[in-house]
Design an enzyme around this catalytic site. Structure first.
Site, mmCIF file in Angstrom:
data_model
loop_
_atom_site.group_PDB
_atom_site.id
_atom_site.type_symbol
_atom_site.label_atom_id
_atom_site.label_comp_id
_atom_site.label_asym_id
_atom_site.label_seq_id
_atom_site.Cartn_x
_atom_site.Cartn_y
_atom_site.Cartn_z
ATOM 1 C CG ASP A 78 13.912 -0.261 -5.416
ATOM 2 O OD1 ASP A 78 13.730 -0.033 -6.627
ATOM 3 O OD2 ASP A 78 14.996 -0.040 -4.837
ATOM 4 C CB VAL A 121 1.991 2.965 5.837
ATOM 5 C CG1 VAL A 121 1.525 3.814 4.678
ATOM 6 C CG2 VAL A 121 2.024 1.497 5.454
ATOM 7 C CG HIS A 150 3.979 6.792 1.758
ATOM 8 N ND1 HIS A 150 3.497 5.605 2.244
ATOM 9 C CD2 HIS A 150 3.536 6.865 0.496
ATOM 10 C CE1 HIS A 150 2.812 4.966 1.316
ATOM 11 N NE2 HIS A 150 2.819 5.713 0.243
ATOM 12 N N GLY A 170 4.693 0.374 -0.404
ATOM 13 C CA GLY A 170 4.850 -0.992 -0.892
ATOM 14 C C GLY A 170 5.890 -1.111 -1.980
ATOM 15 C CB CYS A 171 6.903 1.138 -4.759
ATOM 16 S SG CYS A 171 7.225 2.685 -3.899
#
Length: 201
Positions: free
Chosen positions: A95, A87, A81, A90-91
């Site tokens: 989490d 990077v 990713h 963001g999820c």
């Protein structure tokens, strides 16, 4: 995994947790004498997004959690990713906040298995890259509630996520619950909890 072991009475009064204790909580080996119905866990690596908890505290139905994770050059998500543009998703920061709020529920005496229940606003104002150093989570628990009818509990928190002291994510009203009777320890066998669906609190 077999790291440090603590009594349940000590677990619920601790104000910090070290890396081997975080891993032990994920593997279900940290607490020597868990009460009946205790089933909360951290995910284990690679989905574990926490290395240490430097402060956890409560005052009535409110509380605070401060935790950290070291960025690793070879983190699994940097490999995929994205190709040519690594990077952290963001999820995974969201989490991590859910993971920590679930831990807070267990630390407050909640029984059952943790599940994320959603969040309000999420704002991303930055990114985590392979040569960053430290991610810091700061969560204010704005409400913790026991649900006596079901034996479940729910906590809601507002959080910031910072990398190397720069706040990059702001998360409002992240919500996690612990629920009795939903664990699926006999995976991959078919059993009463081998299928998902709506949770009733």
């Amino acid at each position: 995994f077999r790291g440090s072991v603590v009594k349940y009475e000590d677990f619920v009064t601790r104000s910090s947790f070290e890396p081997d204790e975080i891993l032990g909580f994920g593997h279900g080996t940290l607490i020597e004498d868990p009460p009946e119905g205790f089933g909360a866990r951290f995910p284990i690596p690679p989905m574990l997004m926490v290395d240490r908890i430097s402060d956890i505290s409560s005052a009535g139905a409110r509380g605070r959690i401060v935790a950290e994770r070291s960025v690793r050059l070879d983190d699994w998500f940097f490999q995929c990713h994205f190709a040519g543009d690594p990077v952290q998703p963001g999820c995974l920061g969201v989490d991590a906040v859910w993971q920590l709020i679930g831990f807070f529920c267990a630390w407050k005496g909640g029984l059952g298995t943790g599940r994320a229940l959603g969040c309000g606003e999420v704002d991303f104002a930055g990114q985590i890259r392979p040569h960053d150093t430290l991610v810091r989570y700061d969560i204010s628990i704005i409400r913790f509630s026991n649900l006596p009818k079901s034996g479940s509990c729910v906590a809601i928190g507002d959080a910031t996520v910072a990398v190397d002291d720069a706040v990059i994510y702001t998360i409002k009203r992240a919500k996690v619950g612990l629920f009795r009777g939903i664990a699926y320890p006999d995976y991959p066998l078919r059993s009463p909890n081998s299928r998902g669906g709506r949770l009733e609190s």
